[in-house]
Design an enzyme around this catalytic site. Structure first.
Site, PDB file in Angstrom:
ATOM      1  N   LYS A 282      -3.747   6.104  -7.521  1.00 44.62           N
ATOM      2  CA  LYS A 282      -2.783   7.056  -6.967  1.00 44.62           C
ATOM      3  C   LYS A 282      -2.948   8.419  -7.652  1.00 44.62           C
ATOM      4  O   LYS A 282      -3.268   8.487  -8.836  1.00 44.62           O
ATOM      5  CB  LYS A 282      -1.348   6.557  -7.186  1.00 44.62           C
ATOM      6  CG  LYS A 282      -0.973   5.331  -6.389  1.00 44.62           C
ATOM      7  CD  LYS A 282       0.469   4.922  -6.678  1.00 44.62           C
ATOM      8  CE  LYS A 282       0.814   3.630  -5.965  1.00 44.62           C
ATOM      9  NZ  LYS A 282       0.891   3.813  -4.508  1.00 44.62           N
ATOM     10  N   ARG A 356       0.255  -5.729   1.231  1.00 46.38           N
ATOM     11  CA  ARG A 356      -0.020  -6.599   2.380  1.00 46.38           C
ATOM     12  C   ARG A 356      -0.909  -7.782   1.994  1.00 46.38           C
ATOM     13  O   ARG A 356      -0.867  -8.830   2.641  1.00 46.38           O
ATOM     14  CB  ARG A 356      -0.630  -5.781   3.514  1.00 46.38           C
ATOM     15  CG  ARG A 356      -1.972  -5.161   3.236  1.00 46.38           C
ATOM     16  CD  ARG A 356      -2.311  -4.012   4.184  1.00 46.38           C
ATOM     17  NE  ARG A 356      -1.499  -2.837   3.894  1.00 46.38           N
ATOM     18  CZ  ARG A 356      -1.553  -1.701   4.587  1.00 46.38           C
ATOM     19  NH1 ARG A 356      -2.375  -1.603   5.611  1.00 46.38           N
ATOM     20  NH2 ARG A 356      -0.784  -0.681   4.260  1.00 46.38           N
TER      21      ARG A 356
END
Length: 508
Positions: A282, A356
């Site tokens: 990130k 996910r």
């Protein structure tokens, strides 16, 4: 935790640090709400005018303090806004009462006792006011100097007792509403504590230990799969996400069962105890709050414990998919292919689309038990925040009626949510030339793409809904209503309500 009591005492004679009353927004200015008649009478019917002079408008959760009138044993009156005055003979909205009670409780930090004389017409109002007071009084000061005193709240202890005037101590419905409010709010606040705990103290193993302790206390069966069991079972998604961390991943299963239950719900929570993005790191400015990436698992954990405490006549299984997503020499790389628990292979195009992957394994494990419905909860995509903002979560499902039912449950308990579609044309974007599916698809509609990915790992014929709580899970702004800064515990109340509706036979 703030103590809750019901009282039929008259406001003037009640000994407390403060008396909380409601004020609504009328057509011509603030209007004193039911419950405050004695205060208004002591002000010769001019209380609304006095409050208006002090700037009060009756706007939702607005707090105005005035000295208590002569003859009252409480020194302070706290007038809290309820929003628009309802139509004639209509009652005040439960969420307005919740927010008002929460704002007042927060404003009364340092007080030993407050009497809440808000509009209270029935047991539902008892529950709303009690819940709001408990949630509004929440604080997290464990890591502050004054946090050495467990009662301290920035130098002030949280409100010690909230007494609900108009509540009937001997009324079964009123007592039941108070009991429910306490169980739900206490477990929601436990979820907030988990979300706020720094990741150096809450890794997957520590979270699993907390779940085991709660299971022992509340009669919930807890099974923990460690890294060896995950490897043996073929949980490639969870292992792949946790591969770069020194803290090994865990899959925790919590099983609450009721002897008379005929329905079974499964809740699945994303539990990334810290998300650096992995190799797809990130950018600066996006890491600081990533301790909150386990908010879905915290919500599931709290909801299962609340269901057990309430003795709901429904079987509820919670799955906590716990991992820490870190970059290292052993971390999963973009381009790697993982073999999931379901047997499907996934090409990892972005290691920051990790939620996910852990959910996929947990969803398939939950599907093997053939529950009547599965609901997963996750801080899954920034795209959902772009779509719905910071206070609303998205709902996707493989069944329109169930999606509507989840939406109605969320709105009923005061958790803003919005139904979202799962457009089939977006599925093609996840086609992979190497594996069965890629973990990334089209950039536009990214929240919906993530939902379509998860749908691939739900067992055939099982009703399923996905809650993307990325926006409201962590409040980086100032406190409002009963919502504090930091972890919010979003989705706990929705899950508990779904369990209640299922137990009552009102959910499919």
């Amino acid at each position: 935790m703030t103590a809750l009591t019901l009282s039929t005492a008259a406001a003037p004679g009640l000994r407390a640090d403060a008396l909380v009353i409601g004020v609504a927004k009328g057509a011509k200015g603030p209007v004193v709400a039911p419950g405050a008649e004695a205060v208004d009478k002591a002000y010769d019917g001019r209380l609304a005018g006095v409050l208006e002079t002090l700037g009060a408008t009756g706007a939702e959760a607005e707090v105005t303090k005035v000295p208590a009138p002569a003859g009252f044993k409480t020194p302070l009156v706290v007038a809290v806004g309820l929003g628009a005055q309802p139509e004639k003979d209509a009652s005040y909205d439960a969420e307005a009462l919740r927010k008002a009670a929460g704002a007042a409780a927060r404003a009364l930090a340092g007080s030993k006792k407050a009497a809440f004389a808000l509009p209270l017409a029935d047991a539902a109002d008892v529950g709303a006011i009690a819940e709001g007071a408990l949630l509004g009084a929440y604080s997290f000061d464990t890591y502050k100097e004054n946090g050495k005193d467990p009662k301290a709240k920035n130098g002030k202890a949280p409100l010690a007792e909230a007494s609900l005037l108009g509540g009937k101590p001997r009324d079964k419905e009123h007592k039941a509403a108070l009991t429910r409010a306490a169980a739900v709010a206490e477990e929601l606040n436990r979820a907030r504590d988990l979300i706020n705990t720094p990741p150096n103290d809450l890794d997957p193993q520590a979270f699993a230990a907390i779940a085991q302790a709660a299971g022992k206390e509340h009669g919930i069966k807890v099974q923990v799969l460690d890294e060896k069991a995950l490897q043996k079972g073929g949980y490639g998604g969870i292992l792949g996400v946790g591969a770069g961390s020194a803290a090994a991943p865990r899959l925790v299963k919590l099983s609450y069962t009721h002897s008379k239950a005929s329905k079974h719900l499964a809740f699945v929570g994303k539990g990334i105890t810290y998300d650096s993005g992995g190799i797809s790191l990130k950018p600066a400015g996006h890491n600081e709050t990533m301790k909150c990436d386990m908010s879905g698992a915290a919500a599931v954990f709290a909801a299962v414990v609340a269901a057990a405490r309430l003795g709901l006549e429904v079987n509820v299984t919670g799955w906590l998919a716990l991992a820490e997503n870190m970059p290292s020499g052993s971390a999963t790389r973009p381009g790697d292919v993982l073999r999931m628990y379901s047997g499907k292979t996934v090409e990892v195009l972005n290691t920051d689309a990790e939620g996910r992957l852990v959910l996929a394994d947990a969803l398939w494990a939950a599907s093997e038990e053939k529950p009547d419905a599965i609901v997963d909860v996750a801080t899954l995509t920034g795209a959902m925040m772009l779509a719905l903002g910071n206070r609303t979560f998205g709902i996707m499902a493989n069944d329109d009626a169930f999606r509507s039912a989840v939406h109605e449950a969320a709105e009923e308990v005061g958790e803003p949510a919005w139904p979202m579609p799962l457009p089939e044309h977006l599925r093609k974007g996840m086609d992979s030339s190497t594996a069965d599916i890629a973990n990334m698809g089209e950039r536009m509609g990214g929240g919906l793409v993530a939902g379509l990915f998860l749908k691939e790992f739900v067992g055939e014929g099982i009703t399923w809904a996905h809650l993307d709580i990325a926006g409201p899970a962590f409040n980086e702004g100032g406190a409002f209503g009963y919502t504090p800064k930091g972890g919010t515990g979003t989705a706990v109340r929705t899950l508990v309500r779904l369990a209640e509706l299922t137990a009552a036979g009102d959910l499919g």
